[in-house]
Design a protein around this motif. Structure first.
Motif, PDB file in Angstrom:
ATOM      1  N   ALA A  27       0.848  -1.197   0.000  1.00 15.96           N
ATOM      2  CA  ALA A  27       0.000   0.000   0.000  1.00 15.96           C
ATOM      3  C   ALA A  27       0.875   1.234   0.000  1.00 15.96           C
ATOM      4  CB  ALA A  27      -0.909   0.003   1.227  1.00 15.96           C
ATOM      5  N   GLU A  60      -3.605   6.188   6.139  1.00 16.43           N
ATOM      6  CA  GLU A  60      -4.242   5.736   4.895  1.00 16.43           C
ATOM      7  C   GLU A  60      -3.572   4.478   4.364  1.00 16.43           C
ATOM      8  OE1 GLU A  60      -5.159   7.153   0.312  1.00 16.43           O
ATOM      9  OE2 GLU A  60      -4.362   8.620   1.738  1.00 16.43           O
ATOM     10  N   SER A  63      -4.795   1.534   6.243  1.00 11.26           N
ATOM     11  CA  SER A  63      -6.159   1.204   5.827  1.00 11.26           C
ATOM     12  C   SER A  63      -6.172   0.505   4.477  1.00 11.26           C
ATOM     13  CB  SER A  63      -6.998   2.481   5.777  1.00 11.26           C
ATOM     14  OG  SER A  63      -8.294   2.227   5.281  1.00 11.26           O
ATOM     15  N   LEU A  64      -5.380   1.010   3.532  1.00 12.60           N
ATOM     16  CA  LEU A  64      -5.342   0.426   2.197  1.00 12.60           C
ATOM     17  C   LEU A  64      -4.745  -0.979   2.198  1.00 12.60           C
ATOM     18  CD1 LEU A  64      -4.119   3.525   0.136  1.00 12.60           C
ATOM     19  CD2 LEU A  64      -6.400   2.493   0.061  1.00 12.60           C
ATOM     20  N   SER A  65      -3.867  -1.249   3.152  1.00 14.66           N
ATOM     21  CA  SER A  65      -3.204  -2.561   3.181  1.00 14.66           C
ATOM     22  C   SER A  65      -4.149  -3.693   3.544  1.00 14.66           C
ATOM     23  CB  SER A  65      -2.043  -2.532   4.168  1.00 14.66           C
ATOM     24  OG  SER A  65      -2.511  -2.557   5.516  1.00 14.66           O
ATOM     25  N   LYS A  66      -5.281  -3.354   4.199  1.00 15.36           N
ATOM     26  CA  LYS A  66      -6.253  -4.365   4.643  1.00 15.36           C
ATOM     27  C   LYS A  66      -5.624  -5.344   5.637  1.00 15.36           C
ATOM     28  CE  LYS A  66      -9.177  -2.711   1.596  1.00 15.36           C
ATOM     29  NZ  LYS A  66     -10.268  -1.806   2.026  1.00 15.36           N
ATOM     30  N   ARG A  67      -4.597  -4.894   6.322  1.00 16.76           N
ATOM     31  CA  ARG A  67      -3.937  -5.733   7.319  1.00 16.76           C
ATOM     32  C   ARG A  67      -3.889  -4.983   8.646  1.00 16.76           C
ATOM     33  NH1 ARG A  67       1.483  -8.251   4.381  1.00 16.76           N
ATOM     34  NH2 ARG A  67       0.457  -9.116   2.529  1.00 16.76           N
ATOM     35  N   PRO A  68      -3.802  -5.699   9.752  1.00 17.25           N
ATOM     36  CA  PRO A  68      -3.689  -5.013  11.037  1.00 17.25           C
ATOM     37  C   PRO A  68      -2.347  -4.321  11.174  1.00 17.25           C
ATOM     38  CG  PRO A  68      -3.441  -7.385  11.327  1.00 17.25           C
ATOM     39  CD  PRO A  68      -3.871  -7.174   9.902  1.00 17.25           C
ATOM     40  N   ASP A  71       0.917  -6.099  12.108  1.00 15.78           N
ATOM     41  CA  ASP A  71       1.757  -6.823  11.141  1.00 15.78           C
ATOM     42  C   ASP A  71       3.051  -6.080  10.852  1.00 15.78           C
ATOM     43  OD1 ASP A  71      -0.073  -8.831  10.952  1.00 15.78           O
ATOM     44  OD2 ASP A  71      -0.674  -8.428   8.879  1.00 15.78           O
TER      45      ASP A  71
END
Length: 509
Positions: A27, A60, A63-68, A71
């Motif tokens: 991301a 952002e 958020s875009l990474s879709k990971r916590p 990580d």
């Protein structure tokens, strides 16, 4: 899944890039940061705005990474070097930061260059002072703003300010520490260097220097709430963006010249011994016992960006609003201009030059039959010619047979081929879109043990690299144009200061 966060803060844009540990970008988020130009040669930014924009970009990207956020194993920042970011003794910004495009200290540097300070600076620090060096800017503040000078508690670089915002810890790394005040032989801070520039009063304001891959702090609760990062995430010292770009692009090695076409014209090669010359800076490399030899000037793609901002502004806004790109819009015009002969030449000296701070930009050979494409071609050629000045200088002191090109324009095959033809050597580019951020991430990964060291890139760089070879006939063509480019610049050298004095005369009217 483990990942790394590399922060890359340039002179106009700050960005956050999350990478898988194999080097794949997950991301990317960007924010523009305001440049303030309160008067000629003064170029500044608000430090709190920079942190706010960077924090927004980090949030952002997460958020875009879709990971916590948990990580992310470590964070490291890189950013533009030189310039000066100052804190008072309470840890608050001491007015705006001064960017490396700033040239207010020109008179200070001119005095030094005409005195024994110049030769002593080369001998002691491995580099001549220049207008955006911390030494020159601090000397200017001491002379022109003594009250502000007396309030200085800490002096640091751009990436160190972001590190402070993340961790509350003040410090820098070896590459950044050597911008003014280290001895080239020992690679450590030198009180003699401070004394040389009349800045011995700032000895306690110098930030402690760490290895670029050393953990120097952890994300605080406040920074975690602002960015979305997990509290306690390790933060690594990071490094100067010149070195980060070369590292991320696979060009950080001896026998190779790394060419970074960004705001600055950056050209550097690695060596295992210090070698000093007025035409390049000999600064600390990542590892002790190695040196980055950098020949630079603030005269690269900032000129192209200026042209787009000032002369293509409405088209840029409309193309971006519709999801397009101003670069794609202009590509046919530029391609057509390269396909025909042209007398137009451009010196890319809007913010500085290898000819001193008094040089200014200008078109030569323009006729009424030329169009915007011809002017953009001249701008791009002028950028490449200016890089050649620096690469040729380095070739007098170091052996290399290949260039590694990084920077936004390296995505354009036409421009990369032009660099190969102008430099008359193979030019290699990689598919790494965020080379500087990846260089920072490599340091972050090494800091937490994911890599053996910052140079242990997990990617097979050969598989993502493309090499452009010079064309003999085009190189001969560019050799002629480059010769005229240099001849005009040398003829203008005594005239540029006279042009500059016009501004002084008008300010007194």
């Amino acid at each position: 899944m483990p990942s790394l966060l590399g922060i890359d803060s340039g002179l106009t844009v700050t960005k956050a890039v999350i990478f898988d540990i194999d080097g794949t970008p997950i991301a990317v988020a960007r924010r523009r940061v305001t440049q303030f130009i309160p008067r000629a040669r003064h170029i500044e930014r608000d430090m709190d705005e920079l942190w706010s924009a960077t924090a927004d970009a980090i949030a952002e990207a997460i958020s875009l990474s879709k990971r916590p956020a948990s990580d992310i194993q470590a964070v490291a920042a890189t950013a533009h070097g030189d310039g000066i970011y100052m804190l008072d003794r309470s840890g608050r910004p001491l007015a705006r930061a001064i960017l490396s495009l700033d040239s207010r200290a020109g008179a200070v540097v001119d005095r030094w260059l005409e005195s024994p300070v110049a030769d002593e600076a080369i001998r002691l620090t491995g580099q001549l002072p220049h207008v955006s060096a911390p030494s020159a800017l601090l000397a200017w503040i001491k002379e022109k703003e003594p009250a502000r000078f007396a309030e200085i508690g800490h002096i640091m670089s751009c990436k160190d300010w972001l590190r402070f915002c993340l961790t509350g810890a003040i410090g820098t790394d070896r590459t950044e520490a050597s911008t003014s005040f280290t001895a080239v032989a020992s690679q450590d801070y030198s009180q003699d260097a401070l004394k040389l520039f009349g800045l011995e009063a700032l000895a306690d304001a110098l930030p402690p220097a760490s290895r670029s891959d050393e953990i120097v702090g952890h994300v605080t609760r406040t920074a975690a709430a602002r960015t979305g990062l997990a509290e306690g995430t390790p933060v690594v010292a990071g490094l100067h963006d010149v070195t980060a770009s070369a590292l991320g692009a696979g060009g950080y090695a001896s026998g190779v010249v790394a060419v970074i076409a960004g705001t600055y014209s950056i050209n550097e090669t690695l060596s295992s011994e210090p070698r000093v010359d007025r035409r390049w800076f000999c600064r600390n490399a990542i590892a002790p016992g190695q040196w980055n030899n950098m020949s630079i000037s603030p005269a690269s793609t900032a000129n192209y960006d200026w042209f787009l901002d000032r002369l293509c502004a409405s088209e840029r806004v409309s193309s971006e609003a519709s999801g397009g790109s101003i670069h794609a819009l202009l590509a046919p015009e530029i391609e057509a201009a390269f396909a025909r002969s042209s007398t137009a030449l451009f010196h890319p000296y809007l913010f500085g030059s290898p000819y001193g701070a008094s040089a200014s930009a200008g078109f030569f050979g323009l006729g009424g039959w030329h169009d915007r494409g011809d002017m953009l071609r001249a701008v791009l050629e002028g950028i490449a010619f200016n890089h050649k000045i620096h690469v040729d200088a380095l070739s007098d002191g170091f052996a290399f047979g290949e260039a590694r090109l990084a920077g936004g324009i390296s995505r354009n095959p036409r421009v990369v081929q032009m660099f190969a033809d102008v430099l008359e050597m193979p030019v290699t580019v990689t598919e790494t879109d965020e080379a500087a951020a990846w260089g920072a991430a490599l340091c972050a990964g090494a800091g937490v043990g994911l890599y053996a060291d910052p140079q242990s890139d997990p990617r097979d760089v050969r598989k993502i690299a493309t090499t452009f070879h010079p064309d003999v006939s085009r190189s001969l063509h560019y050799r002629e144009r480059y010769g005229l480019f240099r001849e005009i610049a040398e003829a203008m050298t005594p005239i540029w200061p006279k042009i500059g004095r016009l501004a002084s005369a008008e300010s007194q009217d």
